[in-house]
Design an enzyme around this catalytic site. Structure first.
Site, PDB file in Angstrom:
ATOM      1  N   GLY A  11       0.827  -1.201   0.000  1.00 49.84           N
ATOM      2  CA  GLY A  11       0.000   0.000   0.000  1.00 49.84           C
ATOM      3  C   GLY A  11       0.857   1.245   0.000  1.00 49.84           C
ATOM      4  O   GLY A  11       1.987   1.244   0.488  1.00 49.84           O
ATOM      5  N   LYS A  12       0.296   2.323  -0.587  1.00 50.63           N
ATOM      6  CA  LYS A  12       1.052   3.568  -0.663  1.00 50.63           C
ATOM      7  C   LYS A  12       0.100   4.735  -0.494  1.00 50.63           C
ATOM      8  O   LYS A  12      -0.977   4.776  -1.103  1.00 50.63           O
ATOM      9  CB  LYS A  12       1.771   3.669  -2.011  1.00 50.63           C
ATOM     10  CG  LYS A  12       2.749   4.815  -2.117  1.00 50.63           C
ATOM     11  CD  LYS A  12       3.545   4.713  -3.411  1.00 50.63           C
ATOM     12  CE  LYS A  12       4.594   5.817  -3.492  1.00 50.63           C
ATOM     13  NZ  LYS A  12       5.399   5.708  -4.732  1.00 50.63           N
ATOM     14  N   GLY A  13       0.480   5.685   0.366  1.00 54.86           N
ATOM     15  CA  GLY A  13      -0.333   6.861   0.591  1.00 54.86           C
ATOM     16  C   GLY A  13       0.444   8.110   0.289  1.00 54.86           C
ATOM     17  O   GLY A  13       1.547   8.067  -0.272  1.00 54.86           O
ATOM     18  N   GLY A  14      -0.129   9.258   0.655  1.00 58.19           N
ATOM     19  CA  GLY A  14       0.518  10.528   0.369  1.00 58.19           C
ATOM     20  C   GLY A  14       1.789  10.730   1.156  1.00 58.19           C
ATOM     21  O   GLY A  14       2.712  11.405   0.693  1.00 58.19           O
ATOM     22  N   MET A  15       1.866  10.142   2.354  1.00 56.51           N
ATOM     23  CA  MET A  15       3.020  10.390   3.211  1.00 56.51           C
ATOM     24  C   MET A  15       3.813   9.128   3.504  1.00 56.51           C
ATOM     25  O   MET A  15       4.988   9.183   3.850  1.00 56.51           O
ATOM     26  CB  MET A  15       2.524  11.010   4.528  1.00 56.51           C
ATOM     27  CG  MET A  15       3.614  11.545   5.424  1.00 56.51           C
ATOM     28  SD  MET A  15       2.992  12.616   6.746  1.00 56.51           S
ATOM     29  CE  MET A  15       1.784  11.589   7.528  1.00 56.51           C
ATOM     30  N   GLY A  16       3.187   7.950   3.391  1.00 57.62           N
ATOM     31  CA  GLY A  16       3.887   6.736   3.771  1.00 57.62           C
ATOM     32  C   GLY A  16       3.670   5.595   2.817  1.00 57.62           C
ATOM     33  O   GLY A  16       2.821   5.645   1.915  1.00 57.62           O
ATOM     34  N   VAL A  18       3.417   1.175   2.869  1.00 55.63           N
ATOM     35  CA  VAL A  18       3.210   0.026   3.745  1.00 55.63           C
ATOM     36  C   VAL A  18       3.729  -1.221   3.043  1.00 55.63           C
ATOM     37  O   VAL A  18       3.371  -1.488   1.893  1.00 55.63           O
ATOM     38  CB  VAL A  18       1.722  -0.152   4.105  1.00 55.63           C
ATOM     39  CG1 VAL A  18       1.546  -1.330   5.066  1.00 55.63           C
ATOM     40  CG2 VAL A  18       1.148   1.119   4.716  1.00 55.63           C
ATOM     41  N   LYS A  33       5.097   0.233   8.099  1.00 57.92           N
ATOM     42  CA  LYS A  33       4.800   1.491   7.428  1.00 57.92           C
ATOM     43  C   LYS A  33       5.955   2.453   7.674  1.00 57.92           C
ATOM     44  O   LYS A  33       6.353   2.681   8.822  1.00 57.92           O
ATOM     45  CB  LYS A  33       3.494   2.097   7.950  1.00 57.92           C
ATOM     46  CG  LYS A  33       3.091   3.370   7.193  1.00 57.92           C
ATOM     47  CD  LYS A  33       1.697   3.852   7.578  1.00 57.92           C
ATOM     48  CE  LYS A  33       1.301   5.064   6.739  1.00 57.92           C
ATOM     49  NZ  LYS A  33      -0.069   5.533   7.030  1.00 57.92           N
ATOM     50  N   ASP A 138     -10.116  11.548   8.228  1.00 56.32           N
ATOM     51  CA  ASP A 138      -9.938  11.031   6.863  1.00 56.32           C
ATOM     52  C   ASP A 138     -10.612   9.668   6.710  1.00 56.32           C
ATOM     53  O   ASP A 138     -10.036   8.724   6.168  1.00 56.32           O
ATOM     54  CB  ASP A 138      -8.446  10.927   6.534  1.00 56.32           C
ATOM     55  CG  ASP A 138      -8.203  10.793   5.021  1.00 56.32           C
ATOM     56  OD1 ASP A 138      -9.128  11.121   4.243  1.00 56.32           O
ATOM     57  OD2 ASP A 138      -7.111  10.354   4.629  1.00 56.32           O
TER      58      ASP A 138
END
Length: 934
Positions: A11-16, A18, A33, A138
């Protein structure tokens, strides 16, 4: 990072980012993460990343993935947590978007019924974090993880913050001084310094305007998630920087996806959660969850089916004045008054709601709401099925619940004195009746058999004081019982069709509640059918054998108890109920048996008073909480006469408390129900209750239960050296009880001199108990001289007050010896006939015996004809003058039967009847059981 081996990016988000990783130290898979490498040099983002980890670590809840470890050494910034196999809610929703045909599995997974428990778990987690002062900020399907084994967890706490955090102001100050390259950041999915926090599509309108986040912003996001679950669609798509007029474009879920069969109220819940104005949303997550509970529990939604106008005859099938039946509950008003009776033209469903308002004056003389079976109602049998009776007296509202003309529950409550009109709501669904007055629950009753009422009846005097009656039926319940179909057939008395469907359900759900419930109802169906056809009711027993040893095992014995009840086999009925209550005491179905006991108590109070005392004892022993304080007073009034005729109640002047061991002993004595005597004996011994032990020995002795008497005697002897009674009991010793026990045994063995010596060492109460135990044996065996000798030995040293207790026995001996002069003098001095003698008293019987000795049979019959209770003990004794009374004994409780036989024998001896006549009663007494079950 040396401890962890990265396996793959998950998984990938705006800041991190996983990763699935291997923890070498613990030899386990974890989710790791870490902050994105291109952002790791930014101090503020590092701080926020660590804050996310610490917030998640501080929260402990099944809906939050726990944090194993946090690392911020050097350039490496990461934290680890359990790896949960599963998929996001977003991926599940995405799998059905814009698809016209779904596989059966996917259709089930994405049904409203399946989504609601998931949504409730999400809400429960958010409710928890709000209680800890945390806002997620969020919430969206992408951040909801659905595990393969039922887990529902919220992830990504990057935007989370404490509601009253001091660092919020510091971060805002920091953000103003930080330079950022927005080209490298996807701001739609992360918290950006100086920018709005959250994902725009799921942000509340006020958040887009820069208003500080609150619990209601999280509620808005949850509302959008619920909307998607209901509709499988998004209400709108918002582009960056675009303002949207929500009210013009957001359709209610029920209109957005009409094919989804969304209950209207559930649609309204979603719309309330996403209201533009925060004040119009739910005030808390708790309120939102409460609104959802009826749907999670399968409770129905209601829609108005008909409105009945009280004064409009076209609304009613039957509309006539009636004389209030004496079978309705006892009212403050006279049951001889005339009332208006209306029977609805429209039929009501199994799940029905009745709503109306009524004035206080209209209910003053009482009003009734009845749920009647159609066929019985058309035959004019207006007191079948369930009914409710409302009455107001002295600003107190009383509601009685009636079943087949029997009052089974009653509740009263004070009303506001100025209140002129009040609202009543009645819900009847399958096996449940709930009554609400002014929106407050007043009565709740659960019957574990299908209700047969499908017509509404109204009884009222003042039609002016009653509003129109709204009849609603349930629609859109998310969980409808599969038993509803055969229940409907049963309610219409279509027994064969009902039986077919019950069998199908039984066979379709092996091991589940639906299966054993269907089998139980199948048995009830067959029993009812056989009863209507006049067949052998015991044929229905085999249908309950199917439940033996299974998940619904207690229902086997409840069903068989119903068979024996309708067959008139009272002892077998009690055996079945006791077996189930004892063997399955912790089974979840036991409350059904307790409720049945309560119904049988109220039922027997109206039909078989002799049975009522047994049910009263069972409920006191097993489920005392089922009896209200008001009912206690009523029951004490019912047993008052028996209390006055009970020796151990006469000796102890303290009032008989309903919830007490003495009451249990009292009921055991009158019913012959000796099953609880050992426990009462053990309890009295532990409490060092001298009087209670003496009373228990007396009950066992006088009832002829020698086995129990000897058992208690042995137990007392074994602990005689250990027990010391307290000073408050006048230093009475166990030795005195032992002398009493041995004295009674000596009397049984006809060793009268030994008995006199032993009883001489006991206090008067124990001597009196021994005398009472012995006197019946003495008269039946014609050992009168020995009895007189013992009587005189006890009488001589007794005080005047104590001699009053012995007077009855002295009169009996004079009557037996035909000493009319002495008998008359004692009777006339102490119990003159010109005074009102209670028919249950011993003196009333003795006067009858005296009149018999005078040879005036007419006077004897006239004396006993004064009895108020036609089939009471005294009245039956009088009937034996002209004929046998054996056919009437079933109307009496166990001890009354024994005493009726003995006193009838005594009366016939006084009448100088032939030995053949009085010997029948003597033999009947001797052959009668020594306890309830023998």
């Amino acid at each position: 990072m040396q401890r962890y081996e990265l396996i793959r990016l998950i998984g990938k988000g705006g800041m991190g980012e996983v990763y699935l990783a291997h923890d070498k130290a613990c030899s386990r898979r974890v989710a790791l993460k870490r902050i994105r490498e291109d952002l790791s040099g930014n101090a503020l983002l590092r701080k926020r990343f660590l804050r996310e980890a610490k917030i998640a670590a501080d929260l402990i809840h099944p809906g939050i993935v726990p944090v194993y470890s946090i690392c911020s050494d050097g350039e490496a910034v990461y934290y680890t947590m359990p790896y949960i196999e599963g998929f996001s809610l977003k991926s599940l929703l995405k799998s059905v978007w814009q698809k016209e045909v779904l596989s059966k599995e996917l259709e089930e997974k994405t049904s409203v019924k399946s989504f609601l428990p998931i949504f409730d778990k999400i809400c429960a987690t958010v409710e928890y974090i709000h209680s800890k002062g945390v806002l997620h900020r969020d919430l969206k399907p992408d951040n909801i993880l659905l595990g393969l084994f039922g887990e529902v967890v919220i992830v990504d706490w990057g935007a989370a913050i404490f509601k009253h955090a001091k660092e919020l102001k510091l971060e805002q100050d920091d953000e103003a001084a930080v330079s950022f390259d927005e080209r490298n950041i996807c701001y739609s999915s992360m918290t950006i310094p100086g920018k709005i926090v959250g994902t725009p599509d799921y942000m509340a309108p006020e958040s887009l305007l820069g208003v500080e986040a609150s619990e209601k912003t999280d509620i808005y996001a949850l509302g959008l998630i619920l909307y998607q679950m209901l509709t499988l669609a998004f209400p709108y798509r918002r582009k960056k920087g675009r303002k949207l007029s929500y009210r013009d474009v957001v359709l209610p879920p029920i209109e957005m996806s009409p094919y989804r069969e969304i209950p209207p109220s559930l649609s309204q819940i979603a719309m309330k959660a996403i209201a533009i104005n925060p004040a119009d949303r739910f005030s808390s997550i708790q309120e939102l969850r409460q609104a959802l509970q009826p749907y999670l529990q399968g409770d129905p939604e209601w829609t108005v089916k008909a409105t009945l106008m009280a004064k409009e005859k076209s609304c009613w099938k039957y509309y006539d004045p009636i004389l209030l039946s004496r079978y309705f509950p006892v009212l403050a008003s006279s049951p001889a008054q005339w009332y208006n009776f209306m029977l609805s033209e429209v039929e009501i469903s199994a799940s029905t709601r009745v709503e109306y308002t009524v004035t206080k004056s209209a209910v003053h003389e009482g009003m009734g709401i009845l749920f009647l079976p159609s066929k019985e109602a058309e035959r004019g049998e207006f007191y079948c099925g369930y009914g409710l009776w409302f009455s107001v007296q002295n600003h107190e509202l009383t509601v009685s619940l009636i079943k087949n003309g029997i009052e089974i529950q009653k509740k009263s409550q004070e009303m506001i004195s100025q209140q002129y009109r009040f609202a009543i709501l009645i819900e009847k669904s399958d096996n449940r009746i709930a009554v609400f007055v002014e929106q407050a629950l007043f009565i709740l009753h659960i019957d574990y058999l299908p209700s047969l009422g499908n017509r509404l009846g109204v009884i009222i005097q003042d039609l002016q004081g009653m509003s129109n009656i709204a009849i609603s039926e349930s629609i859109g319940a998310l969980r409808v019982s599969c038993l509803a179909v055969p229940d409907a057939f049963l309610s219409e008395k279509l027994y064969d069709q009902a039986a077919i469907f019950y069998r199908k359900i039984r066979d379709s759900f092996p091991g589940r509640k639906e299966s054993y419930e269907a089998q139980f109802r199948l048995g009830v169906t067959l029993l009812t059918q056989i009863e209507e056809q006049g067949g052998d009711l015991t044929q229905a027993l085999s249908s309950f054998d199917y439940l033996h040893g299974g998940a619904g095992a207690p229902l086997e014995y409840l069903g068989k108890a119903l068979v024996y009840q309708r067959n008139g086999s009272f002892v077998e009925e009690i055996r079945c109920l006791l077996f189930a209550l004892k063997r399955y005491s912790q089974h979840p179905e036991i409350p059904r048996l307790e409720d049945h006991l309560c119904f049988r108590l109220y039922d027997s109070l109206h039909k078989h008073r002799s049975e009522a005392l047994v049910f009263m004892l069972l409920i006191l022993w097993i489920a005392p909480e089922k009896i209200s304080v008001r009912e206690e007073k009523r029951f004490l009034r019912i047993i008052y006469h028996k209390q006055q005729a009970t020796l151990f109640c006469q000796v102890d002047k303290a009032p008989l408390q309903f919830r007490s061991s003495k009451m249990e002993l009292f009921l055991s004595f009158w019913t012959g129900f000796s099953l609880f005597l050992p426990e009462l004996f053990r309890r009295a011994g532990e409490l060092r209750d001298y009087q209670a032990l003496a009373d228990i020995f007396y009950v066992a002795g006088v009832s002829g239960n020698r086995e129990a008497f000897m058992q208690f005697s042995t137990a007392l002897a074994n602990v005689s050296d250990e027990i010391t009674f307290p000073e408050s009991l006048h230093n009475q010793k166990v030795a005195e009880l032992m002398f009493f026990v041995k004295g009674v045994e000596a009397l049984r063995n006809k060793d009268y001199q030994k008995a006199k010596k032993l009883l001489w060492k006991t206090p008067f109460t124990l001597q009196l108990y021994a005398l009472d135990i012995f006197h019946i044996q003495a008269f039946l065996d014609e050992e009168i001289e020995s009895f007189i000798d013992l009587l005189q030995a006890i009488y001589d040293p007794a005080s005047e007050e104590e001699r009053d207790h012995i007077l009855v026995y002295i009169i009996q001996t004079h009557l037996w010896n035909r000493d009319l002069e002495r008998a008359y003098k004692l009777l006339n001095d102490r119990f003159p006939l010109d005074e009102e003698l209670a028919e249950y008293s011993e003196a009333f019987i003795l006067w009858g015996c005296y009149l018999a000795l005078t040879g005036d049979r007419v006077a004897v019959k006239a004396h006993f004809s004064r009895c108020r209770y036609k089939y009471g003990k005294s009245a039956l004794i009088g009937k034996c003058v002209d004929g046998d009374i054996f056919d009437y004994l079933d109307n009496l409780v166990w001890w009354e039967k024994k005493m009726t036989l003995f006193q009838s024998y005594f009366l016939l001896r006084c009448l100088n009847e032939s030995p053949r006549r009085y010997e029948k009663y003597r033999q009947a007494y001797l052959s009668m059981e020594n306890n309830f079950f023998d």
